[in-house]
Enzyme design. Structure first.
Site, short mmCIF file in Angstrom:
data_model
loop_
_atom_site.label_atom_id
_atom_site.label_comp_id
_atom_site.label_asym_id
_atom_site.label_seq_id
_atom_site.Cartn_x
_atom_site.Cartn_y
_atom_site.Cartn_z
N THR A 29 8.45 1.40 18.32
CA THR A 29 8.31 2.80 18.72
C THR A 29 7.42 2.98 19.94
O THR A 29 7.67 3.83 20.79
CB THR A 29 7.69 3.60 17.55
OG1 THR A 29 8.61 3.56 16.47
CG2 THR A 29 7.44 5.05 17.91
N SER A 35 11.65 -3.43 15.37
CA SER A 35 11.17 -4.57 14.58
C SER A 35 11.91 -4.73 13.26
O SER A 35 11.70 -5.72 12.55
CB SER A 35 9.67 -4.48 14.35
OG SER A 35 9.35 -3.59 13.32
N THR A 82 6.11 -1.07 13.98
CA THR A 82 5.26 -1.08 12.79
C THR A 82 5.99 -1.59 11.54
O THR A 82 5.38 -2.10 10.62
CB THR A 82 4.72 0.33 12.49
OG1 THR A 82 5.83 1.23 12.36
CG2 THR A 82 3.79 0.81 13.57
N ASP A 83 7.33 -1.45 11.54
CA ASP A 83 8.08 -1.72 10.31
C ASP A 83 7.83 -3.14 9.77
O ASP A 83 7.67 -3.32 8.56
CB ASP A 83 9.58 -1.51 10.52
CG ASP A 83 9.92 -0.02 10.64
OD1 ASP A 83 9.05 0.81 10.32
OD2 ASP A 83 11.05 0.29 11.05
N THR A 110 2.13 -10.22 -7.56
CA THR A 110 2.18 -8.97 -8.33
C THR A 110 2.77 -7.80 -7.52
O THR A 110 2.59 -7.71 -6.31
CB THR A 110 0.79 -8.57 -8.86
OG1 THR A 110 0.89 -7.29 -9.50
CG2 THR A 110 -0.26 -8.49 -7.77
N GLN A 111 3.45 -6.91 -8.23
CA GLN A 111 3.95 -5.68 -7.60
C GLN A 111 2.82 -4.69 -7.34
O GLN A 111 3.00 -3.73 -6.59
CB GLN A 111 5.00 -5.01 -8.51
CG GLN A 111 6.27 -5.81 -8.64
CD GLN A 111 7.26 -5.19 -9.61
OE1 GLN A 111 7.19 -4.01 -9.95
NE2 GLN A 111 8.21 -5.99 -10.08
N CYS A 112 1.66 -4.90 -7.99
CA CYS A 112 0.53 -4.00 -7.75
C CYS A 112 0.03 -4.19 -6.33
O CYS A 112 0.04 -5.30 -5.80
CB CYS A 112 -0.62 -4.32 -8.70
SG CYS A 112 -0.24 -3.98 -10.40
#
Ligand code: ASP
Length: 340
Positions: free
Chosen positions: A13, A57, A88-89, A271-273
């Site tokens: 961007t 990106s 940024t992606d 972990t997903q956390c």
């Protein structure tokens, strides 16, 4: 002696323009100077170059990481530091990937970008570029790391995650504090920054992308798990588990994982956390993973886990035991070892 910085423009961007339909497309580097004329007044020298393909990106892939790494390797002795302008992606993936590429890095590589194109009046890009350059040009506090600078904070690249698609503070680092904060002056936290190595730079830029990310969810079926684990050529899996590394204890699930493990597929438990770490064996629900030989990812981010796995499989393909060992260790400060 004045610092000398190389800006490497990859797209995103920050350097985009709007077409007649309102969609954003990347454009050439020279326009960045038009948008930030103050750059000509910096008290350090700036050179710039760009990838042969300027991309959004979301099209990022390992061959571009190699291209960026090659530019830095080739120009390493000619510059004080490097600033990589990036969308940024996938910035956190690129920052993580580059951190693994450069062992014994003694110069700053700062990635930055923006949420609004530089050409827009309210763009966050000007501030981000100028701070990233200042950090890369620092002579007093040295930051020999691959970092991300975004909206007033400097983060270790392989600890960073994009957390907002609309706020200017788009990045954070859940499991490691920021390395610096930009206010009236830039305040560094030297005790959190890597020390400058004395050994010579080593560059390993191979990545093997024959890996998969398998995110668990309640109700995931044997068909889905089996389809992922039997993908042709698969060499590694980042298993996104619950909480402190927990997963279903049903026999079909463990059998499929065990079978993959027996076929030499490296399985990393992440972990997903967003915050906190995998602690295998803390709950009965992770005992079997440990027994099968699944590796605990500690508090690594998904971005660092994916790129580290590609990096290790790409550079140590003939040494599977070493891949497993290194996966569990902190190579570039990307994870906190439990006894730290
Ligand atoms: N899609 C853009 C990119 O990652 C978003 C951005 O730059 O912020 O290239």
């Amino acid at each position: 002696m004045n610092s000398k910085i190389l800006i490497i423009y990859t797209g995103g961007t920050i350097g985009m323009v709007q077409d007649a339909n309102g969609s954003l497309h990347p454009f050439a580097m020279e326009r960045i100077y038009d948008a930030v004329p103050l750059l000509h007044r910096a008290n350090y020298e700036i050179d710039s170059c760009q990838l042969s393909n300027i991309i959004d990106s979301s099209n990022m892939k390992p061959s571009f990481w190699r291209d960026i790494a090659e530019i830095i390797e080739r120009e390493y002795d000619n510059y004080t530091g490097f600033v990589v302008l990036h969308g940024t992606d996938t910035m956190a993936y690129t920052a993580s990937a580059l951190s693994f590429v450069f062992e014994n890095l003694s110069k700053p590589i700062v990635l930055t970008g923006s949420q609004l194109p530089l050409g827009m009046l309210r763009s966050d890009g000007r501030e981000n570029i100028i701070c990233a350059l200042e950090i890369a040009a620092q002579q007093n506090v040295h930051v020999p790391e691959v970092c991300i600078f975004f909206e007033s904070r400097l983060y270790r690249g392989n600890r960073s995650t994009k957390v907002s698609a609309e706020n200017f503070d788009a990045f954070t680092s859940f499991n490691y504090p920021s390395l610096a904060k930009a206010g009236i002056s830039i305040t560094f936290k030297p005790h959190l920054i890597m020390t400058t190595p004395t050994d010579p730079l080593l560059v390993r830029k191979e990545f093997d992308s024959h890996i998969a990310v398998l995110k668990l969810f309640p109700g995931i079926t044997p068909e889905v798990v089996s389809a992922v684990l039997s993908a042709e050529g698969l060499k590694g899996v980042v298993l996104e588990t619950y909480g402190s590394g927990n997963a279903p204890t049903e026999p079909w699930f463990l059998d499929l994982l065990n079978d993959a493990q027996q076929r030499g597929i490296v399985i990393l438990d992440v972990t997903q956390c967003k915050a906190g770490a995998v602690k295998l064996k803390q709950y009965a629900a992770s005992l079997d993973l440990d027994r099968i030989g699944v590796i605990g990812g500690h508090d690594i981010t998904i971005e660092a886990a994916v790129t580290k796995m590609m990096y290790l499989l790409g550079n140590y393909a003939d040494r599977p035991e070493l891949v497993r060992q290194l996966m569990e260790q902190s190579l570039r400060g990307e994870l906190t070892m439990p006894n730290n």
